[in-house]
Motif scaffolding. Structure first.
Motif, PDB file in Angstrom:
ATOM      1  N   UNK A 207       0.803  -1.216   0.000  1.00 32.24           N
ATOM      2  CA  UNK A 207       0.000   0.000   0.000  1.00 32.24           C
ATOM      3  C   UNK A 207       0.841   1.273   0.000  1.00 32.24           C
ATOM      4  N   UNK A 208       1.942   1.270   0.734  1.00 30.11           N
ATOM      5  CA  UNK A 208       2.715   2.501   0.887  1.00 30.11           C
ATOM      6  C   UNK A 208       3.804   2.673  -0.157  1.00 30.11           C
ATOM      7  N   UNK A 209       4.317   1.566  -0.702  1.00 34.31           N
ATOM      8  CA  UNK A 209       5.490   1.700  -1.574  1.00 34.31           C
ATOM      9  C   UNK A 209       5.312   1.122  -2.967  1.00 34.31           C
ATOM     10  N   UNK A 210       4.579   0.034  -3.102  1.00 32.30           N
ATOM     11  CA  UNK A 210       4.502  -0.604  -4.419  1.00 32.30           C
ATOM     12  C   UNK A 210       3.337  -0.087  -5.249  1.00 32.30           C
ATOM     13  N   UNK A 211       2.129  -0.124  -4.711  1.00 32.66           N
ATOM     14  CA  UNK A 211       0.954   0.265  -5.491  1.00 32.66           C
ATOM     15  C   UNK A 211       0.967   1.727  -5.934  1.00 32.66           C
ATOM     16  N   UNK A 212       1.421   2.694  -5.110  1.00 31.48           N
ATOM     17  CA  UNK A 212       1.483   4.082  -5.599  1.00 31.48           C
ATOM     18  C   UNK A 212       2.370   4.258  -6.824  1.00 31.48           C
ATOM     19  N   UNK A 213       3.482   3.560  -6.848  1.00 33.34           N
ATOM     20  CA  UNK A 213       4.385   3.688  -7.997  1.00 33.34           C
ATOM     21  C   UNK A 213       3.818   2.995  -9.228  1.00 33.34           C
ATOM     22  N   UNK A 214       3.070   1.884  -9.002  1.00 31.02           N
ATOM     23  CA  UNK A 214       2.435   1.208 -10.136  1.00 31.02           C
ATOM     24  C   UNK A 214       1.368   2.099 -10.736  1.00 31.02           C
ATOM     25  N   UNK A 215       0.620   2.811  -9.873  1.00 31.62           N
ATOM     26  CA  UNK A 215      -0.411   3.726 -10.359  1.00 31.62           C
ATOM     27  C   UNK A 215       0.171   4.856 -11.185  1.00 31.62           C
ATOM     28  N   UNK A 216       1.397   5.238 -10.884  1.00 30.96           N
ATOM     29  CA  UNK A 216       2.064   6.286 -11.652  1.00 30.96           C
ATOM     30  C   UNK A 216       2.836   5.728 -12.839  1.00 30.96           C
ATOM     31  N   UNK A 217       2.768   4.397 -12.987  1.00 30.00           N
ATOM     32  CA  UNK A 217       3.478   3.770 -14.096  1.00 30.00           C
ATOM     33  C   UNK A 217       4.971   3.699 -13.876  1.00 30.00           C
ATOM     34  N   UNK A 218       5.387   3.689 -12.630  1.00 29.82           N
ATOM     35  CA  UNK A 218       6.805   3.681 -12.309  1.00 29.82           C
ATOM     36  C   UNK A 218       7.148   2.473 -11.460  1.00 29.82           C
ATOM     37  N   UNK A 219       8.427   2.114 -11.480  1.00 29.06           N
ATOM     38  CA  UNK A 219       8.932   1.119 -10.558  1.00 29.06           C
ATOM     39  C   UNK A 219       9.146   1.780  -9.204  1.00 29.06           C
ATOM     40  N   UNK A 220       9.100   1.044  -8.101  1.00 27.98           N
ATOM     41  CA  UNK A 220       9.364   1.659  -6.808  1.00 27.98           C
ATOM     42  C   UNK A 220      10.745   2.285  -6.760  1.00 27.98           C
TER      43      UNK A 220
END
Length: 228
Positions: A207-220
């Motif tokens: 929730x805090x590190x992986x999904x936000x970056x996926x939503x932005x189309x980026x790798x963590x």
């Protein structure tokens, strides 16, 4: 001490392996007791600190886990945190692998205790049989009065051997069974606790590190602590 030694002597030859089993059982129980005492010392505090730090900095969470590598919970939580930008699946696999390694150490001694539980009563039964054999061999039914006292004394010695070995086998088996059941109970509790803490850490990572970056189309991205 002399009374205990006398009992061992009166118990006959089967008391020799029985003494060995009793020493092994007590040694294993003491070692396992010390292991569990060390394992549960400060365990909840370490888990709490790592989980709280992981909410704002994986790097700081990893540093806390590294400080407690001497503890099972520290090694367990450090395994996924030392990975470089893992996927949730890889994160979970690291937790599972680390958990299995720790559980192997927790199960140490179980086979020995199980073996003692199985063998000790059988040794006691063997001593009972040999003691009764000695008793019947020394019974002088209808014999002369002169040898009667000696025969009765020898027969009583055989009965004592049978009773001593039977009681010894039961006592050793009971102690080993009690130590084994306590160990299994603690293992179950620890496995549940590891599962709970691991799931919380995995959820925080998703929730805090992986999904936000996926939503932005980026790798963590590498995590930088927000604390000054």
């Amino acid at each position: 001490m002399s009374t205990l030694f006398d009992l061992v002597v009166k118990g006959g030859p089967t008391m020799i392996p029985m003494v060995g089993l009793s020493i092994a059982t007590v040694s294993c129980a003491l070692e396992r007791g010390w292991f569990w005492f060390q394992l549960m010392q400060g365990e909840e505090r370490v888990a709490h600190d790592v989980l709280e730090a992981s909410r704002y900095s994986l790097e700081e969470a990893r540093a806390i886990a590294e400080q407690h590598q001497s503890t099972p919970i520290g090694r367990f939580l450090l395994a996924p945190l030392r990975l470089n930008q893992p996927t949730p699946e890889t994160f979970n696999l690291a937790l599972e692998a680390a958990g299995e390694q720790e559980f192997v150490q927790m199960r140490k001694g179980d086979k020995l205790l199980e073996t003692v539980v199985a063998i000790a009563p059988l040794l006691g039964l063997l001593g009972t049989v040999t003691g009764l054999i000695v008793t019947f061999m020394n019974l002088n039914i209808g014999g002369s009065a002169a040898g009667g006292a000696g025969d009765v004394s020898k027969a009583a010695g055989g009965i004592a051997e049978a009773l001593i070995t039977t009681a010894s086998g039961m006592i050793v088996a009971i102690v080993a069974l009690a130590a084994f059941r306590v160990s299994v109970t603690l293992q179950t509790r620890q496995m549940d606790y590891f599962s709970k803490v691991g799931s919380e850490l995995e959820l925080i990572y998703r929730q805090a590190w992986y999904e936000p970056t996926i939503g932005e189309g980026l790798r963590p991205e590498p995590v930088i602590s927000s604390r000054s």
